[in-house]
Motif scaffolding. Sequence first.
Motif, mmCIF file in Angstrom:
data_model
loop_
_atom_site.group_PDB
_atom_site.id
_atom_site.type_symbol
_atom_site.label_atom_id
_atom_site.label_comp_id
_atom_site.label_asym_id
_atom_site.label_seq_id
_atom_site.Cartn_x
_atom_site.Cartn_y
_atom_site.Cartn_z
ATOM 1 N N THR A 247 24.020 -43.611 -3.798
ATOM 2 C CA THR A 247 22.965 -42.609 -3.691
ATOM 3 C C THR A 247 23.593 -41.250 -3.995
ATOM 4 N N LEU A 248 22.746 -40.266 -4.313
ATOM 5 C CA LEU A 248 23.246 -38.921 -4.643
ATOM 6 C C LEU A 248 22.140 -37.927 -4.342
ATOM 7 N N PRO A 249 22.480 -36.623 -4.279
ATOM 8 C CA PRO A 249 21.434 -35.622 -4.016
ATOM 9 C C PRO A 249 20.393 -35.619 -5.139
ATOM 10 N N CYS A 250 19.124 -35.487 -4.749
ATOM 11 C CA CYS A 250 18.045 -35.429 -5.763
ATOM 12 C C CYS A 250 17.990 -34.056 -6.417
ATOM 13 N N ASN A 251 18.790 -33.117 -5.955
ATOM 14 C CA ASN A 251 18.494 -31.691 -6.191
ATOM 15 C C ASN A 251 18.649 -31.223 -7.629
ATOM 16 N N ILE A 273 19.480 -39.922 -13.773
ATOM 17 C CA ILE A 273 20.374 -40.671 -12.875
ATOM 18 C C ILE A 273 20.064 -40.382 -11.401
ATOM 19 N N ALA A 274 19.409 -39.255 -11.144
ATOM 20 C CA ALA A 274 18.815 -39.041 -9.808
ATOM 21 C C ALA A 274 17.501 -39.801 -9.858
ATOM 22 N N TYR A 275 17.576 -41.116 -9.677
ATOM 23 C CA TYR A 275 16.515 -42.020 -10.131
ATOM 24 C C TYR A 275 15.230 -41.911 -9.313
ATOM 25 N N ALA A 276 15.361 -42.025 -7.993
ATOM 26 C CA ALA A 276 14.147 -41.980 -7.156
ATOM 27 C C ALA A 276 14.534 -41.664 -5.705
ATOM 28 N N PRO A 277 13.740 -40.857 -5.000
ATOM 29 C CA PRO A 277 14.038 -40.553 -3.593
ATOM 30 C C PRO A 277 14.053 -41.849 -2.763
ATOM 31 N N LEU A 278 14.967 -41.929 -1.797
ATOM 32 C CA LEU A 278 15.082 -43.160 -0.997
ATOM 33 C C LEU A 278 13.753 -43.514 -0.359
ATOM 34 N N SER A 283 15.532 -35.976 0.165
ATOM 35 C CA SER A 283 16.318 -35.196 -0.805
ATOM 36 C C SER A 283 17.510 -36.010 -1.293
ATOM 37 N N THR A 284 17.605 -37.257 -0.812
ATOM 38 C CA THR A 284 18.641 -38.177 -1.298
ATOM 39 C C THR A 284 17.985 -39.191 -2.221
ATOM 40 N N CYS A 285 18.588 -39.391 -3.383
ATOM 41 C CA CYS A 285 18.033 -40.303 -4.389
ATOM 42 C C CYS A 285 18.908 -41.537 -4.566
ATOM 43 N N PHE A 286 18.264 -42.646 -4.895
ATOM 44 C CA PHE A 286 18.991 -43.835 -5.312
ATOM 45 C C PHE A 286 19.487 -43.571 -6.735
#
Length: 326
Positions: A247-251, A273-278, A283-286
């Motif tokens: 996971t990574l920041p969606c920001n 690559i900030a594919y979709a919010p968990l 604000s964390t994306c898968f």
Amino acid sequence: AQSGEVAADPQQYDQAYLSPVTIGNSELMLDFDTGSADLWAFSNETPASQSQGHERYDSATGTELDGYSWSITYGDQSGAGGNVYTDKVVVGGVTATRQAVEAATSVSASFSQNIDSDGLLGLAFSSINTVQPRQQTTFFDTVRPTLAKALFTCDLRQGDAGSYTFGYIDSSKYQGTVTYVPVDDSQGFWQFTAGGYSVGGDNATSGSVGTAIADTGTSLLYLPAAVTKAYYEQAGGRYDNQQGGYTLPCNGGAPDFSVAIGGKTFTVPGSYIAYAPLTTGSSTCFGGIQPDTGIGFSIFGDVFLKAVYAIFDVSQGSPRLGFAAQ
Ligand SMILES: O=C(CCCl)NNC1=[NH+]CCN1
């Protein structure tokens, strides 16, 4: 000679792309899948408990292949199975008069739950079609001798309708030149070799990605564990055991990912690559890049394919893939 074009409409998060297909008298939305080779659909033979919300193929218009069956399991462990008919199939005006159509008598939960998708249209090589006792051809292989050019193309887009074409290349859909690479079809996939990669535009291309397949039926980009680790170190991501992936920041700060194919560099924007919010609002994306551990090759799924124009070409005798920047 035949040629045609059909829309590829994205589902939420571009998880899959669906295209309208006419089978007999039924108009269905199918997921075109270059990672498999069966054309199957929800049908009048699919239990009502599994087919709520789906359009269904009415096999009354088909001719049953007596004693034939099919059963498939995909890389994500989803699956389906059933009986086999031949029927008329039309995709973007391109007609297969007697195409093997696989009517589902059972589908796994993820297919039942994805009510936008009425089945799959396989575009891998017919050598991995699952029909028994006699293997059947994909739609592309069935119509191939009638096409103006023995190829199909894929123009998937981020959050927007793209298209597939059969029999011709639309040069208005890409920029610059097309880079072709040889395809090894021995495993039934559109398998090629990818080269060096770079993260965030730094020119130092590191290691090599290696053997990969072009797979419209897979949502994400699965890369070697070392490459994936290097990406998230720079992206500020982490492996989340609970999520079963990075996971990574969606920001919006995710770096781009570039890879050399046939000596040309193709770049996936960090925003893909900030594919979709968990979960909604998180604000964390898968991550759209995940490790290909245990698969045996990398999978260049929709996260990669929506950054390029791809040409699946068997017009030269041996198969080849063409890539161009979109
Ligand atoms: O099954 C695969 C991976 C092949 Cl290695 N791609 N195609 C697909 N269709 C539905 C889910 N995945």
